[in-house]
Design a protein around this motif. Structure first.
Motif, PDB file in Angstrom:
ATOM      1  N   ALA A 146       5.005 106.122 -19.958  1.00 37.51           N
ATOM      2  CA  ALA A 146       4.814 106.932 -18.485  1.00 37.51           C
ATOM      3  C   ALA A 146       3.570 106.840 -18.351  1.00 37.51           C
ATOM      4  O   ALA A 146       2.541 107.302 -18.901  1.00 37.51           O
ATOM      5  CB  ALA A 146       5.348 108.132 -18.616  1.00 37.51           C
ATOM      6  N   ASP A 147       3.054 106.634 -17.832  1.00 37.25           N
ATOM      7  CA  ASP A 147       1.591 106.058 -16.866  1.00 37.25           C
ATOM      8  C   ASP A 147       1.412 106.957 -15.828  1.00 37.25           C
ATOM      9  O   ASP A 147       1.768 108.222 -15.937  1.00 37.25           O
ATOM     10  CB  ASP A 147       0.934 104.874 -16.748  1.00 37.25           C
ATOM     11  N   LYS A 148      -0.127 107.364 -15.833  1.00 34.76           N
ATOM     12  CA  LYS A 148      -0.527 109.044 -15.439  1.00 34.76           C
ATOM     13  C   LYS A 148      -0.574 108.421 -13.433  1.00 34.76           C
ATOM     14  O   LYS A 148      -1.227 109.875 -12.631  1.00 34.76           O
ATOM     15  CB  LYS A 148      -2.010 109.072 -16.105  1.00 34.76           C
ATOM     16  N   PHE A 149       0.355 107.580 -12.995  1.00 35.13           N
ATOM     17  CA  PHE A 149       0.571 107.553 -11.541  1.00 35.13           C
ATOM     18  C   PHE A 149       1.768 107.507 -11.318  1.00 35.13           C
ATOM     19  O   PHE A 149       1.755 108.414 -10.210  1.00 35.13           O
ATOM     20  CB  PHE A 149      -0.003 105.788 -11.362  1.00 35.13           C
ATOM     21  N   GLY A 150       2.976 108.307 -12.938  1.00 34.09           N
ATOM     22  CA  GLY A 150       4.254 108.736 -11.872  1.00 34.09           C
ATOM     23  C   GLY A 150       4.784 107.365 -12.372  1.00 34.09           C
ATOM     24  O   GLY A 150       5.872 107.272 -11.756  1.00 34.09           O
ATOM     25  N   GLU A 151       4.483 106.363 -13.260  1.00 34.53           N
ATOM     26  CA  GLU A 151       4.916 105.622 -13.153  1.00 34.53           C
ATOM     27  C   GLU A 151       6.047 105.258 -14.713  1.00 34.53           C
ATOM     28  O   GLU A 151       4.886 105.426 -15.564  1.00 34.53           O
ATOM     29  CB  GLU A 151       4.945 103.942 -12.357  1.00 34.53           C
ATOM     30  N   VAL A 152       7.086 105.050 -14.985  1.00 34.10           N
ATOM     31  CA  VAL A 152       7.758 104.758 -16.286  1.00 34.10           C
ATOM     32  C   VAL A 152       7.770 103.349 -16.170  1.00 34.10           C
ATOM     33  O   VAL A 152       9.289 102.793 -15.816  1.00 34.10           O
ATOM     34  CB  VAL A 152       8.591 105.686 -16.570  1.00 34.10           C
ATOM     35  N   PHE A 153       7.734 102.083 -17.517  1.00 35.00           N
ATOM     36  CA  PHE A 153       8.185 101.458 -16.968  1.00 35.00           C
ATOM     37  C   PHE A 153       8.774 101.074 -19.295  1.00 35.00           C
ATOM     38  O   PHE A 153       8.551 102.100 -19.999  1.00 35.00           O
ATOM     39  CB  PHE A 153       6.422  99.978 -17.739  1.00 35.00           C
ATOM     40  N   ALA A 154       9.848  99.477 -19.477  1.00 40.07           N
ATOM     41  CA  ALA A 154      10.355  99.848 -20.472  1.00 40.07           C
ATOM     42  C   ALA A 154      10.033  98.361 -20.726  1.00 40.07           C
ATOM     43  O   ALA A 154       9.574  98.055 -19.884  1.00 40.07           O
ATOM     44  CB  ALA A 154      11.708  99.425 -19.873  1.00 40.07           C
ATOM     45  N   GLY A 169       9.612 106.243 -10.709  1.00 40.24           N
ATOM     46  CA  GLY A 169       8.519 106.871 -10.525  1.00 40.24           C
ATOM     47  C   GLY A 169       8.892 107.743  -9.530  1.00 40.24           C
ATOM     48  O   GLY A 169      10.282 108.478  -9.927  1.00 40.24           O
ATOM     49  N   HIS A 170       7.255 108.866 -10.061  1.00 31.26           N
ATOM     50  CA  HIS A 170       7.590 110.084 -10.034  1.00 31.26           C
ATOM     51  C   HIS A 170       6.668 110.322  -8.634  1.00 31.26           C
ATOM     52  O   HIS A 170       5.908 109.326  -8.879  1.00 31.26           O
ATOM     53  CB  HIS A 170       7.340 111.274 -11.147  1.00 31.26           C
ATOM     54  N   LEU A 171       6.433 111.074  -8.438  1.00 34.74           N
ATOM     55  CA  LEU A 171       5.268 111.816  -7.568  1.00 34.74           C
ATOM     56  C   LEU A 171       4.017 112.281  -7.806  1.00 34.74           C
ATOM     57  O   LEU A 171       3.110 112.569  -7.156  1.00 34.74           O
ATOM     58  CB  LEU A 171       6.138 112.388  -6.275  1.00 34.74           C
ATOM     59  N   SER A 172       4.945 112.478  -9.056  1.00 32.83           N
ATOM     60  CA  SER A 172       2.874 113.015 -10.057  1.00 32.83           C
ATOM     61  C   SER A 172       3.370 112.389 -11.096  1.00 32.83           C
ATOM     62  O   SER A 172       4.371 111.897 -11.643  1.00 32.83           O
ATOM     63  CB  SER A 172       3.535 114.572  -9.856  1.00 32.83           C
ATOM     64  N   ARG A 191       4.097 116.515 -13.455  1.00 33.09           N
ATOM     65  CA  ARG A 191       2.615 117.796 -13.788  1.00 33.09           C
ATOM     66  C   ARG A 191       2.955 118.929 -12.486  1.00 33.09           C
ATOM     67  O   ARG A 191       2.360 119.434 -12.347  1.00 33.09           O
ATOM     68  CB  ARG A 191       1.880 116.708 -13.101  1.00 33.09           C
ATOM     69  N   GLU A 192       3.555 118.153 -11.457  1.00 35.20           N
ATOM     70  CA  GLU A 192       4.462 119.267 -10.719  1.00 35.20           C
ATOM     71  C   GLU A 192       5.552 119.871 -11.060  1.00 35.20           C
ATOM     72  O   GLU A 192       6.137 121.344  -9.477  1.00 35.20           O
ATOM     73  CB  GLU A 192       4.676 118.508  -9.001  1.00 35.20           C
ATOM     74  N   GLY A 193       6.083 120.430 -12.144  1.00 39.60           N
ATOM     75  CA  GLY A 193       7.119 120.954 -12.115  1.00 39.60           C
ATOM     76  C   GLY A 193       8.556 119.877 -11.505  1.00 39.60           C
ATOM     77  O   GLY A 193       9.946 120.887 -12.398  1.00 39.60           O
ATOM     78  N   HIS A 194       8.810 119.142 -11.436  1.00 44.13           N
ATOM     79  CA  HIS A 194       9.891 118.489 -11.405  1.00 44.13           C
ATOM     80  C   HIS A 194      10.762 118.157 -12.045  1.00 44.13           C
ATOM     81  O   HIS A 194       9.814 117.043 -12.979  1.00 44.13           O
ATOM     82  CB  HIS A 194       9.529 117.220  -9.843  1.00 44.13           C
ATOM     83  N   VAL A 195      11.921 118.272 -12.582  1.00 43.44           N
ATOM     84  CA  VAL A 195      13.048 118.116 -13.588  1.00 43.44           C
ATOM     85  C   VAL A 195      14.068 117.008 -12.914  1.00 43.44           C
ATOM     86  O   VAL A 195      14.235 117.444 -11.955  1.00 43.44           O
ATOM     87  CB  VAL A 195      12.775 119.015 -14.379  1.00 43.44           C
ATOM     88  N   ARG A 196      14.604 116.069 -13.090  1.00 43.98           N
ATOM     89  CA  ARG A 196      15.258 115.329 -12.567  1.00 43.98           C
ATOM     90  C   ARG A 196      15.825 114.261 -13.397  1.00 43.98           C
ATOM     91  O   ARG A 196      15.386 114.083 -14.771  1.00 43.98           O
ATOM     92  CB  ARG A 196      15.049 113.855 -11.681  1.00 43.98           C
ATOM     93  N   ALA A 197      17.272 113.759 -14.051  1.00 44.55           N
ATOM     94  CA  ALA A 197      17.884 113.230 -14.691  1.00 44.55           C
ATOM     95  C   ALA A 197      18.525 111.890 -13.197  1.00 44.55           C
ATOM     96  O   ALA A 197      18.723 112.233 -12.944  1.00 44.55           O
ATOM     97  CB  ALA A 197      19.262 113.749 -14.992  1.00 44.55           C
ATOM     98  N   HIS A 213      10.972 124.754 -11.413  1.00 40.23           N
ATOM     99  CA  HIS A 213       9.617 124.972 -11.478  1.00 40.23           C
ATOM    100  C   HIS A 213       8.864 124.520 -10.665  1.00 40.23           C
ATOM    101  O   HIS A 213       9.179 123.419 -10.333  1.00 40.23           O
ATOM    102  CB  HIS A 213       8.992 124.499 -12.562  1.00 40.23           C
ATOM    103  N   THR A 214       7.488 124.833 -10.431  1.00 39.70           N
ATOM    104  CA  THR A 214       5.871 124.364  -9.741  1.00 39.70           C
ATOM    105  C   THR A 214       4.812 124.049 -10.202  1.00 39.70           C
ATOM    106  O   THR A 214       3.586 123.707  -9.295  1.00 39.70           O
ATOM    107  CB  THR A 214       5.688 125.415  -8.457  1.00 39.70           C
ATOM    108  N   SER A 215       5.077 124.489 -12.045  1.00 41.35           N
ATOM    109  CA  SER A 215       3.923 123.994 -12.410  1.00 41.35           C
ATOM    110  C   SER A 215       4.051 123.134 -13.519  1.00 41.35           C
ATOM    111  O   SER A 215       5.520 123.005 -13.634  1.00 41.35           O
ATOM    112  CB  SER A 215       3.412 125.367 -12.685  1.00 41.35           C
ATOM    113  N   PRO A 216       2.829 122.375 -14.497  1.00 40.97           N
ATOM    114  CA  PRO A 216       3.415 121.434 -15.103  1.00 40.97           C
ATOM    115  C   PRO A 216       4.243 122.585 -16.729  1.00 40.97           C
ATOM    116  O   PRO A 216       4.357 123.679 -16.734  1.00 40.97           O
ATOM    117  CB  PRO A 216       2.297 121.157 -15.812  1.00 40.97           C
TER     118      PRO A 216
END
Length: 418
Positions: A146-154, A169-172, A191-197, A213-216
């Motif tokens: 996962a990079d600091k742009f919010g993208e996850v690569f395999a 991809g995430h927004l953070s 980083r914004e506290g969003h958790v998803r499956a 969550h609203t923080s890391p």
């Protein structure tokens, strides 16, 4: 049902995230919520067989034999390391960090200390992980970053020439990559506290969100013994327990409140943490307030005020969950009740006392728990009566001083490039 959704990806204002096993060793208090990893962060991982421990600090990356007094083996990354992870077979180590590269290392006994594969990216790496081993005896070994742009690569670890694939991809910036038991879902946090499956391997299908969550987020732990998910904010504001299916939040507490309940062996049943708080007592007179200020400060520290849940680890076969708080030398134990009750009961008789607060916890082998403390690794094994007892310990050698360039980059990266 599952919802097909592709989040729009945007540039965050600033970024620094930690891995799923990231530990903060020192962090000065700040007026605003810190959304990045501290400059002196340490990351660590234990291989699934419990034989090797990898410890990374800035641009130092070392391998230790977990239960043998052998000198550490140094690996040579070229920048600050933010995340490390062992493959499920234990033979390959992934590392990634601020040099925008992911490296795979062969950590077998006779291997040379050189990467077997390097993937250069256009953004700094915040987190690495291995995907579940595929069914049917396939030989591919799939890694994630996962990079600091919010993208996850395999990417295929055994085929460095193959192009990585964008999975989601995430927004953070993404801080955690964790698979549910069975590997059917990938749980991610940003980083914004969003958790998803997300469904795996079709990660563009988002199954559900865990929104509070609203923080890391500091802790993201899908449990094996019970269909539950534990999450905790790095600010200490919220510790939440969820049902994995349906994302029902069973309870929410601050880390300080949770620590007080654990010290008093109070049950942690569903919905108990969502009850409205009691009415505040009448304000004391100025004279009384001044006289009691010092005693209240001391009492607040003793009651866990300002606590943060720093790490958590499950011993699935025993239905035990261990929690480590910063500035707390006790590992608190909880026992999972039946899935229908979804209750975690404190077990003070199974608590573990350490010489210093835990920095990371892992249980790669059933019946064993590894606790990383300040320059010390402790191994506990399950003994008689279901209690964990110390089985081995060794001092980590002093981490070598970082290079001037990497230390400067780490200290100045709070608002720097991603």
């Amino acid at each position: 049902g599952a919802v097909k959704l592709r989040e729009e990806m945007v540039h965050p204002a600033s970024s620094r995230v930690g891995s799923s096993v990231l530990v903060r060793t020192h962090e000065a208090p700040a007026a605003k919520v810190r959304r990045t990893a501290p400059s002196d962060a340490v990351v660590a991982a234990v291989d699934p067989q419990g034989r090797l421990v990898c410890v990374a600090h800035l641009d130092s990356l070392q391998l230790f034999a977990a239960e043998e007094p052998l000198a550490p083996r140094a690996l040579t990354p070229t920048g600050v390391v933010r995340s490390v992870c062992f493959s499920r077979c234990g033979g390959v180590l992934l590392s990634g960090g601020d040099d925008k590269a992911v490296r795979a290392w062969d950590v077998t006994a006779d291997a040379a200390a050189a990467p077997i594969g390097t993937w250069t990216h256009h953004k700094k790496i915040g987190c690495v992980a291995f995907a579940p081993l595929p069914a049917g005896g396939e030989t591919s070994l799939l890694g994630l970053w996962a990079d600091k742009f919010g993208e996850v690569f395999a990417f295929d670890v055994r085929c460095p020439s193959a192009a990585p694939l964008l999975k989601l991809g995430h927004l953070s910036p993404v801080s955690h990559l964790a698979f549910t038991p069975g590997g059917g879902e990938l749980v991610t946090a940003d980083r914004e506290g969003h958790v998803r499956a997300s469904r795996w391997p079709s990660a563009d299908i988002i199954e559900r969100y865990y929104l509070t969550h609203t923080s890391p987020v500091e802790v993201v732990l899908p449990l094996v013994a019970l269909p539950l998910l534990l999450t905790a904010a790095g600010s200490g504001a919220e510790v939440c327990l969820w049902r994995c299916d349906g994302a029902e939040r069973l309870w929410k507490r601050s880390a300080a409140e949770l620590l007080r309940l654990l010290r008093h062996a109070a049950p942690l049943g569903p919905d108990a943490g969502d009850a409205p708080p009691p009415a505040p007592p009448p304000a004391p007179s100025p004279v009384a307030a001044s006289a009691s200020a010092g005693s209240e400060a001391a009492e607040g520290s003793a009651c866990g005020e300002g606590a943060v849940l720093r790490c958590a680890c499950e011993l699935a076969a025993s239905r035990l969950l261990y929690l480590g708080f910063d500035s707390e030398r006790t590992l608190h134990a909880l026992e999972g009740a039946e899935a229908a009750e979804a209750e975690l009961r404190p077990r003070p008789g199974l608590a573990l006392e350490l010489r210093s607060p835990p920095l990371a916890l892992q249980s790669p082998v059933q019946g064993r728990l590894f606790a990383l403390c300040e320059l010390e690794l402790l191994c506990f094994a399950l003994g008689e009566g279901g209690r964990l007892a110390p089985s081995a310990s060794f001092r980590l050698s002093e981490l070598p001083p970082p290079s001037v360039s990497s230390a400067a980059a780490a200290d100045g990266d709070e608002e720097g490039e991603e």
